[in-house]
Design a protein around this motif. Structure first.
Motif, PDB file in Angstrom:
ATOM      1  N   UNK A   1       0.809  -1.109  -0.047  1.00 34.08           N
ATOM      2  CA  UNK A   1       0.104   0.045   0.000  1.00 34.08           C
ATOM      3  C   UNK A   1       0.932   1.317   0.115  1.00 34.08           C
ATOM      4  N   UNK A   2       1.855   1.252   0.601  1.00 36.70           N
ATOM      5  CA  UNK A   2       3.008   2.322   0.813  1.00 36.70           C
ATOM      6  C   UNK A   2       3.623   2.686  -0.470  1.00 36.70           C
ATOM      7  N   UNK A   3       3.889   1.610  -1.458  1.00 45.61           N
ATOM      8  CA  UNK A   3       4.420   1.497  -2.736  1.00 45.61           C
ATOM      9  C   UNK A   3       3.388   2.158  -3.685  1.00 45.61           C
ATOM     10  N   UNK A   4       2.127   1.731  -3.244  1.00 43.42           N
ATOM     11  CA  UNK A   4       1.255   2.262  -4.303  1.00 43.42           C
ATOM     12  C   UNK A   4       0.749   3.537  -4.142  1.00 43.42           C
ATOM     13  N   UNK A   5       0.996   4.059  -2.804  1.00 41.31           N
ATOM     14  CA  UNK A   5       0.727   5.539  -2.475  1.00 41.31           C
ATOM     15  C   UNK A   5       2.128   6.330  -3.253  1.00 41.31           C
ATOM     16  N   UNK A   6       3.080   6.096  -3.224  1.00 43.15           N
ATOM     17  CA  UNK A   6       4.333   6.658  -3.610  1.00 43.15           C
ATOM     18  C   UNK A   6       4.024   6.597  -5.134  1.00 43.15           C
ATOM     19  N   UNK A   7       3.694   5.706  -5.724  1.00 46.12           N
ATOM     20  CA  UNK A   7       3.560   5.623  -7.073  1.00 46.12           C
ATOM     21  C   UNK A   7       2.549   6.557  -7.551  1.00 46.12           C
ATOM     22  N   UNK A   8       1.534   6.791  -6.618  1.00 50.62           N
ATOM     23  CA  UNK A   8       0.245   7.879  -7.140  1.00 50.62           C
ATOM     24  C   UNK A   8       1.043   9.064  -7.023  1.00 50.62           C
ATOM     25  N   UNK A   9       1.599   9.267  -5.759  1.00 48.52           N
ATOM     26  CA  UNK A   9       2.168  10.622  -5.669  1.00 48.52           C
ATOM     27  C   UNK A   9       3.250  11.253  -6.854  1.00 48.52           C
ATOM     28  N   UNK A  10       3.819  10.117  -7.180  1.00 46.91           N
ATOM     29  CA  UNK A  10       4.825  10.557  -8.324  1.00 46.91           C
ATOM     30  C   UNK A  10       4.079  10.479  -9.736  1.00 46.91           C
ATOM     31  N   UNK A  11       2.802  10.209  -9.821  1.00 48.73           N
ATOM     32  CA  UNK A  11       2.013  10.191 -11.087  1.00 48.73           C
ATOM     33  C   UNK A  11       2.131   9.130 -12.007  1.00 48.73           C
ATOM     34  N   UNK A  12       2.598   8.044 -11.470  1.00 49.46           N
ATOM     35  CA  UNK A  12       2.615   6.702 -12.234  1.00 49.46           C
ATOM     36  C   UNK A  12       1.005   5.857 -11.931  1.00 49.46           C
ATOM     37  N   UNK A  13       0.373   6.276 -10.914  1.00 49.67           N
ATOM     38  CA  UNK A  13      -0.883   5.626 -10.624  1.00 49.67           C
ATOM     39  C   UNK A  13      -1.755   6.714 -10.226  1.00 49.67           C
ATOM     40  N   UNK A  14      -3.180   6.293 -10.389  1.00 52.18           N
ATOM     41  CA  UNK A  14      -4.257   7.096  -9.709  1.00 52.18           C
ATOM     42  C   UNK A  14      -5.089   6.205  -8.761  1.00 52.18           C
TER      43      UNK A  14
END
Length: 133
Positions: free
Chosen positions: A98-111
Motif C-alpha cells: 500500500x505504501x508503494x502504491x501511494x508513492x507511485x500515485x504521488x509520483x504520477x504513475x498511478x491514480x
C-alpha cells in the motif's frame, strides 16, 4: 529542546536534498535507482512520471506493481496485488505494498480512483507506454 529542533531541521534538509539528488547523481554516473542518503544509507528512488519515461526506470518492486495494475481490467487494492507479485498476503506485506502504491500515485504513475483502489494514471490515454521498452 533547541538541539532537538536543530537536529530535526537538519534531518529534513538532508532528506529534501536526497530527494532532489537523483538527476544530479545520474549525470555523475551513479545508478539513478539508488541514491546515497545521509550517513551512507541507500534509498530506492521512484522518479516522478514525465512524458517519454517508461516503466523500466522504476525499481523492480515498483515496476512489478505498475505492470500488474496496467494489466488489470479494473482498479486493484493492495491486498489483490500482493499475491500477484509473489508475496504472502500478510498484514505487513499488504501495508508495505500500500505504501508503494501511494508513492507511485504521488509520483504520477498511478491514480487512486476510490480510496484504496488504484489504476494506471491517465496521461493522454497512452497506457501502452507502460510495457514499452
Amino acid at each position: 529542546m533547541e538541539t532537538t529542533r536543530e537536529t530535526g531541521a537538519q534531518v529534513l534538509a538532508e532528506l529534501s536534498a536526497a530527494e532532489a539528488a537523483p538527476e544530479a547523481e545520474a549525470r555523475d554516473g551513479l545508478d539513478p535507482k539508488e541514491v546515497p542518503a545521509p550517513h551512507g544509507i541507500r534509498v530506492t528512488a521512484v522518479p516522478p512520471w514525465r512524458e517519454g519515461l517508461v516503466v523500466q526506470v522504476l525499481p523492480d518492486a515498483y515496476r512489478d506493481i505498475v505492470e500488474i495494475v496496467a494489466d488489470a481490467p479494473g482498479p486493484l487494492q493492495a491486498k489483490q496485488i500482493v499475491p500477484r507479485i509473489g508475496l504472502e498476503a500478510t498484514t505487513a506485506k499488504i501495508e508495505g505494498t500500500r505504501g508503494k502504491l501511494k508513492r507511485l500515485m504521488e509520483r504520477g504513475w498511478l491514480d487512486e480512483d476510490a480510496p484504496g483502489r488504484f489504476t494506471l494514471a491517465r496521461h493522454g490515454g497512452d497506457a501502452s507506454r507502460v510495457n514499452s521498452r
